[in-house]
Design an enzyme around this catalytic site. Structure first.
Site, short mmCIF file in Angstrom:
data_model
loop_
_atom_site.label_atom_id
_atom_site.label_comp_id
_atom_site.label_asym_id
_atom_site.label_seq_id
_atom_site.Cartn_x
_atom_site.Cartn_y
_atom_site.Cartn_z
N GLU A 184 0.63 -1.39 0.10
CA GLU A 184 -0.06 0.12 -0.07
C GLU A 184 0.80 1.13 -0.14
O GLU A 184 0.65 2.11 0.90
CB GLU A 184 -0.87 -0.12 1.23
N GLU A 395 -5.89 -8.24 0.29
CA GLU A 395 -6.25 -8.03 1.90
C GLU A 395 -7.85 -7.74 1.56
O GLU A 395 -8.16 -6.83 0.85
CB GLU A 395 -5.82 -6.95 2.34
C1 GAL Z 1 -4.25 -2.16 5.34
C2 GAL Z 1 -2.98 -2.52 6.02
C3 GAL Z 1 -3.08 -3.66 6.99
C4 GAL Z 1 -4.29 -3.54 8.11
C5 GAL Z 1 -5.70 -3.40 7.09
C6 GAL Z 1 -6.67 -3.24 8.06
O1 GAL Z 1 -4.34 -0.99 4.76
O2 GAL Z 1 -2.32 -3.09 4.95
O3 GAL Z 1 -1.77 -3.48 7.46
O4 GAL Z 1 -3.95 -2.82 8.96
O5 GAL Z 1 -5.33 -2.16 6.21
O6 GAL Z 1 -7.01 -1.71 8.38
#
Ligand code: GAL
Length: 491
Positions: A184, A395
């Site tokens: 990210e 994710e």
């Molecule tokens: C993403 C990040 C993760 C996690 C997730 C939930 O932006 O890559 O590390 O925290 O959000 O907020």
């Protein structure tokens, strides 16, 4: 809780070989912040400074204790039946000051071996259990020593990152075939360097995000080329970077100005990073012209959005082997003229962004409005904008508050609807979706929200020194999906 069942023929079956994963990141789970010679990273420094920038001034000094409890994490991974596990390497655990120079000087010192052995064991254990590792080189935890020298604000970081990447490819690439260089870069640029919410904690509105994004894109591209020229032939893996992206829809779908506003918002959220890498080595034209015009009005001599040289454009263009995207939520956009003085990346694009108040939130006060259909829209957008790339959702998840009930029926319903949208994306929109990773395997340190926001498939009892892991209902249900390579549902 039982971990098996069979679906009947109403099941929506995913393509053979579809990857079902879960993800974590080093700082959020490992703990052992100074164990065995690990150097400090920016999150160690930031959390140790206190100052109420993190919920209850919590730290990840211990977190889930995964550095000492890998076997317990592996048990969860096996219980779920994951085909893929995504985790990140702690840069300063491997290279305490962030540079490979340090290692060369010390040779095979004891301290260095500790870090390497930890990740070697993880990788070997995963493979021995039929789980494919996807490894992120850098997930927000820059070695403090590098931050002290300007971090992502300085162009010198490009070479340093490349050296670190080469070190990791050379050390682990015989077994790791799926790499994410930077997690990210867009969140990091905006949260850390634009807003100052993440370390180093110093806001630079209007300039910080662009300046650091510029260097992150170059660093990624350089590392990809190193893989391509030095490792690919022998190791035969794939390298990309993972973008956070919401889906942003026009507030009024019938309004042309709102449609344009939504496009500009997507350009800033995703295309600023993805277009140079996946299309032509350069930023979206609409951003270049908006930021240049706004900068001029504000008295800048040149645009606050830096320019790539022709040589850099050639290096950046095409420097990814697949498209990795992380989806959490959807927003609406409408046109909103900025007053000339205000320095702020979002204001550069004359857009106001907000959620639809009718959308449910995953937990009270959360930024995550649960919009499963937004993910399908986003996938279609990526397919259409980026020439139908192979996509991994690296994710996706929904937090619960603390304490979180083990029977998280409502949360599983979000997951179920989301997986149904993935099915539609594959079968109706013909998106080349190859995999889906739940964020996260474990409840963990959720950055500025500390332990108050629980994203895990497994509950971690942070009050118990043994940090036991217990499956939520969502873990049991996800295991069934994986086992059956599909869900019950309807189109
Ligand atoms: C993403 C990040 C993760 C996690 C997730 C939930 O932006 O890559 O590390 O925290 O959000 O907020």
């Amino acid at each position: 809780m039982a971990f098996s069942s069979t679906l009947n023929h109403e099941e929506l079956t995913f393509p053979e070989g579809f990857c079902w994963g879960a993800a974590t990141a080093a700082y959020q789970v490992e703990g052992g912040w100074d164990a065995d010679g690990k150097g400090p990273n920016v999150w160690d420094t930031f959390t140790h400074q206190g100052g109420d920038r993190v919920f209850r001034n919590q730290t990840a000094d211990v977190a889930c204790g995964s550095y000492a409890r890998w076997e317990e994490d592996l048990k969860c991974i096996k219980q779920l039946g994951l085909t893929h596990y995504r985790f990140s390497l702690s840069w300063s655990r491997l290279l305490p000051d962030g540079t490979t120079g340090f290692i060369n000087q010390k040779g095979n010192c004891f301290l260095k071996i500790e870090g390497i052995d930890y990740y070697n064991k993880m990788i070997d254990d995963l493979l021995a259990n039929g789980v494919t590792p996807m490894v992120t080189l850098y997930h927000f935890d820059l070695p403090q020593h590098l931050e002290d020298q300007g971090g992502w604000k300085t162009g010198a970081i490009v070479e340093v990152f490349d050296a670190y990447a080469q070190f990791c490819f050379g050390t682990f690439g015989d077994r790791v075939k799926l790499w994410i260089t930077i997690n990210e870069p867009n969140v990091l640029a905006f949260c850390a360097y634009e807003k100052g919410l993440f370390p180093p904690g110093i806001p630079n509105p209007g300039t910080g995000a662009y300046q650091t994004a510029h260097n992150m894109i170059k660093a990624h591209a350089k590392a990809w080329h190193s893989y391509d020229s030095l490792f690919r032939k022998k190791q035969n893996g794939q390298v990309s970077l993972a973008f956070f992206s919401p889906w942003i829809a026009p507030a009024n779908p019938a309004s042309v100005t709102d449609q344009e506003a939504a496009k500009r918002a997507m350009a800033l959220a995703l295309d600023l990073f993805a277009k140079p890498i996946f299309i032509d080595g350069d930023y979206p034209a609409v951003l270049k012209s908006q930021v240049a015009a706004m900068s001029k009005k504000q008295g800048y001599l040149s645009s606050r959005l830096p320019e790539f040289t022709e040589e850099e454009k050639r290096m950046i263009k095409g420097s990814a082997d697949f498209f990795a995207v992380q989806y959490y939520t959807t927003r609406l956009a409408k046109h909103h003229e900025n007053s000339e003085k205000e320095l702020n990346c979002l204001k550069d694009i004359d857009v106001e962004i907000f959620p639809d108040p009718s959308w449910q939130v995953s937990q009270q006060d959360s930024w995550i409005h649960v919009v499963p259909w937004g993910l399908r829209k986003l996938l279609k957008y990526i397919k259409d904008t980026y020439n139908n790339p192979v996509i991994y959702i690296t994710e996706n998840g929904f937090p619960q508050g603390d304490p979180a009930p083990l029977d998280d029926t409502q949360r599983w319903e979000y997951f179920r609807q989301t997986i149904q949208e993935l099915y539609k994306a594959i079968h109706l929109d013909e998106v080349s979706l190859q995999g889906y990773y739940v964020w996260s395997l474990l409840d963990n340190f959720e950055w500025t929200e500390g332990y108050s926001s629980r994203f895990g498939l497994y509950c971690v009892d942070f009050d118990n020194p043994d940090l036991p892991r217990t499956p939520y209902k969502s873990a049991v249900e996800y295991a069934k999906v994986i086992q059956n390579n599909g869900i019950k549902g309807s189109l």
